[in-house]
Design an enzyme around this catalytic site. Structure first.
Site, PDB file in Angstrom:
ATOM      1  N   GLY A 204      97.359  27.529  26.185  1.00 27.01           N
ATOM      2  CA  GLY A 204      97.891  27.768  27.186  1.00 27.01           C
ATOM      3  C   GLY A 204      98.089  27.075  28.056  1.00 27.01           C
ATOM      4  O   GLY A 204      99.117  26.043  29.274  1.00 27.01           O
ATOM      5  N   THR A 205      96.917  26.032  28.544  1.00 27.32           N
ATOM      6  CA  THR A 205      96.472  24.705  29.373  1.00 27.32           C
ATOM      7  C   THR A 205      97.574  23.695  28.785  1.00 27.32           C
ATOM      8  O   THR A 205      98.413  23.362  30.083  1.00 27.32           O
ATOM      9  CB  THR A 205      95.682  24.593  29.665  1.00 27.32           C
ATOM     10  OG1 THR A 205      94.388  24.842  29.187  1.00 27.32           O
ATOM     11  CG2 THR A 205      95.452  23.459  29.836  1.00 27.32           C
TER      12      THR A 205
ATOM     13  N   ASN B  43      94.737  36.681  35.315  1.00 28.82           N
ATOM     14  CA  ASN B  43      93.878  37.141  34.308  1.00 28.82           C
ATOM     15  C   ASN B  43      92.671  37.739  34.795  1.00 28.82           C
ATOM     16  O   ASN B  43      91.759  37.969  34.470  1.00 28.82           O
ATOM     17  CB  ASN B  43      93.748  36.247  33.971  1.00 28.82           C
ATOM     18  CG  ASN B  43      93.172  34.947  34.477  1.00 28.82           C
ATOM     19  OD1 ASN B  43      94.452  34.513  35.897  1.00 28.82           O
ATOM     20  ND2 ASN B  43      92.336  33.986  35.218  1.00 28.82           N
TER      21      ASN B  43
ATOM     22  N   SER C  76      98.943  32.305  24.478  1.00 31.56           N
ATOM     23  CA  SER C  76      98.050  31.807  24.148  1.00 31.56           C
ATOM     24  C   SER C  76      97.101  32.360  22.631  1.00 31.56           C
ATOM     25  O   SER C  76      97.048  33.678  22.790  1.00 31.56           O
ATOM     26  CB  SER C  76      96.832  31.408  25.379  1.00 31.56           C
ATOM     27  OG  SER C  76      95.825  30.724  24.501  1.00 31.56           O
ATOM     28  N   ALA C  77      96.568  32.023  21.358  1.00 32.28           N
ATOM     29  CA  ALA C  77      96.559  32.453  20.725  1.00 32.28           C
ATOM     30  C   ALA C  77      95.419  33.581  21.392  1.00 32.28           C
ATOM     31  O   ALA C  77      94.546  34.666  20.428  1.00 32.28           O
ATOM     32  CB  ALA C  77      96.238  31.910  19.554  1.00 32.28           C
TER      33      ALA C  77
ATOM     34  N   THR D 157     101.228  16.344  14.897  1.00 33.55           N
ATOM     35  CA  THR D 157     100.828  16.946  13.218  1.00 33.55           C
ATOM     36  C   THR D 157     100.330  18.861  13.771  1.00 33.55           C
ATOM     37  O   THR D 157      99.335  18.814  15.009  1.00 33.55           O
ATOM     38  CB  THR D 157     100.340  17.073  12.321  1.00 33.55           C
ATOM     39  OG1 THR D 157     100.769  15.535  12.296  1.00 33.55           O
ATOM     40  CG2 THR D 157     100.189  17.437  10.779  1.00 33.55           C
TER      41      THR D 157
ATOM     42  N   CYS E  56      87.134  30.212  32.147  1.00 32.79           N
ATOM     43  CA  CYS E  56      86.654  28.373  32.039  1.00 32.79           C
ATOM     44  C   CYS E  56      86.945  28.414  34.104  1.00 32.79           C
ATOM     45  O   CYS E  56      86.066  26.909  33.896  1.00 32.79           O
ATOM     46  CB  CYS E  56      88.500  28.233  32.730  1.00 32.79           C
ATOM     47  SG  CYS E  56      89.843  28.083  31.677  1.00 32.79           S
TER      48      CYS E  56
END
Length: 365
Positions: free
Chosen positions: A69-70, A137, A185-186, A223, A310
């Site tokens: 996400g960042t 959040n 974000s996963a 990649t 964070c």
């Protein structure tokens, strides 16, 4: 065993994501290679792109895979160009992405002040960028994104939306929202950490943050993290499948909040008067420091946090709550309890027992 109540920091890895990652790790292949192994890897990336797009109500071509996400937030705000306006309650990866960004105030209920946005845009040149998150959040408060988009469109501005906390917790439809860019974000929805996506409409000019190869349609060089992307996609599919049952999480959250208020009538639940995520509760009792609560709960086998993970290594008053008008004492005592797909009544009851003991000791001191 710990009662894990910190899903907004990182959700437990879903078994579907682990299976997808393990399968991908066992097969070599660079998605940019033209041989058969490379083509298989490319096919896996494109299938994942479709699954992530489906969760967000977007076109697969809009999905740009990132390291999280960042990176996605920084790519959007640095790549769209123009003066930037952000709500004061955004994640630090938005607040710090552009140093000269103008901050828009929050109302006491946690929602962005739309009148302030309208005034700011009236003074801004064409091509401005507005960034407002879909769900906070820390408090879970949902922002009026469609109203934000209407104001931005009238002023010729583009809109970026950080939907990291919303994905997998409420239905997403990027087309309906009308935003130009959307961040996912996963690890917030049961995928692996270190992978995310910026969804950006085809007609939106976006300068890449990372330059080099031609990956991700030249919008993000490097990649692709194939195992992470595969895990992200599997988690997105599982989260989408489980959405109809997410109301059960709200029942648990309401049970927790009712229990806290029964124990401590002076407790504050931030954002309770407006629409919130079903899983999030931001609680405070003035005079009971957040750090004390977190440590005591941890010793009792309960994991919660104070604000954004964070920043939780240095527990400090939340900028979100301060922007909402909370007093220094209230902000310094706020903890975030966030539930998810594995949460149980037993975990909520364990929290209430541990927190109740701490509260009673604090009142007797």
């Amino acid at each position: 065993m710990t009662a894990y109540l910190d899903y907004n920091a990182t959700a437990p890895l879903r078994p579907e994501a682990l299976t997808a990652m393990t399968k991908t790790l066992a097969a070599p292949g660079n998605p940019s290679s033209v041989h058969s192994a490379g083509r298989r890897a490319r096919a896996a990336v494109e299938r994942a792109r479709e699954q992530v797009a489906r969760l967000a109500g977007a076109e697969p071509a809009w999905v740009i895979f990132t390291s999280g996400g960042t990176e996605a937030n920084n790519t959007a705000l640095k790549g769209l160009g123009g003066p930037v306006f952000v709500s004061a309650g955004e994640h630090d990866s938005v607040l710090q992405a552009v140093s000269e960004a103008r901050r828009l105030p929050l109302r006491p209920d946690g929602r962005v002040d739309l009148a302030a946005l309208e005034t700011a845009l009236a003074e801004a040149p064409q091509g401005a960028v507005v960034s407002v998150m879909l769900a906070n959040n820390e408090t879970g408060v949902l922002q009026p994104i469609e109203a934000v988009v209407d104001l931005a469109r009238a002023a010729g501005a583009r809109v970026h939306c950080d939907a990291v906390q919303a994905a997998g917790k409420l239905p997403l439809d990027m087309r309906r929202l009308g935003v130009d860019c959307l961040t996912l974000s996963a690890h917030k929805l049961g995928g692996p950490p270190g992978v995310g996506a910026l969804l950006c409409r085809d007609d939106v000019p976006l300068a890449p943050l990372l330059r080099g190869g031609g990956q991700e349609r030249r919008r993000r060089a490097g990649t692709e993290n194939l195992p992470g992307i595969a895990g992200f996609a599997a988690a997105a599919a599982a989260a989408g499948r489980d959405l109809p049952g997410f109301a059960e999480v709200e029942v648990l959250r309401d049970r927790l909040e009712a229990g806290v208020r029964a124990l401590a009538p002076d407790a504050i639940v931030f954002g309770a008067e407006v629409e919130r995520l079903a899983n999030t509760s931001c609680l405070a009792v003035a005079g009971l420091p957040a750090e004390t609560q977190i440590m005591a709960l941890d010793l009792a086998g309960v994991a919660v946090s104070a604000g954004a993970a964070c920043s939780s290594g240095k527990v400090q008053p939340s900028h979100v709550l301060t922007a909402m008008g909370a007093s220094a004492a209230e902000a310094a005592s706020a903890i975030r309890v966030s539930l998810g797909w594995q949460s149980t009544e037993a975990e909520v009851d364990r929290f209430l027992a541990a927190w109740g003991d701490l509260y009673r000791r604090s009142q007797a001191a």
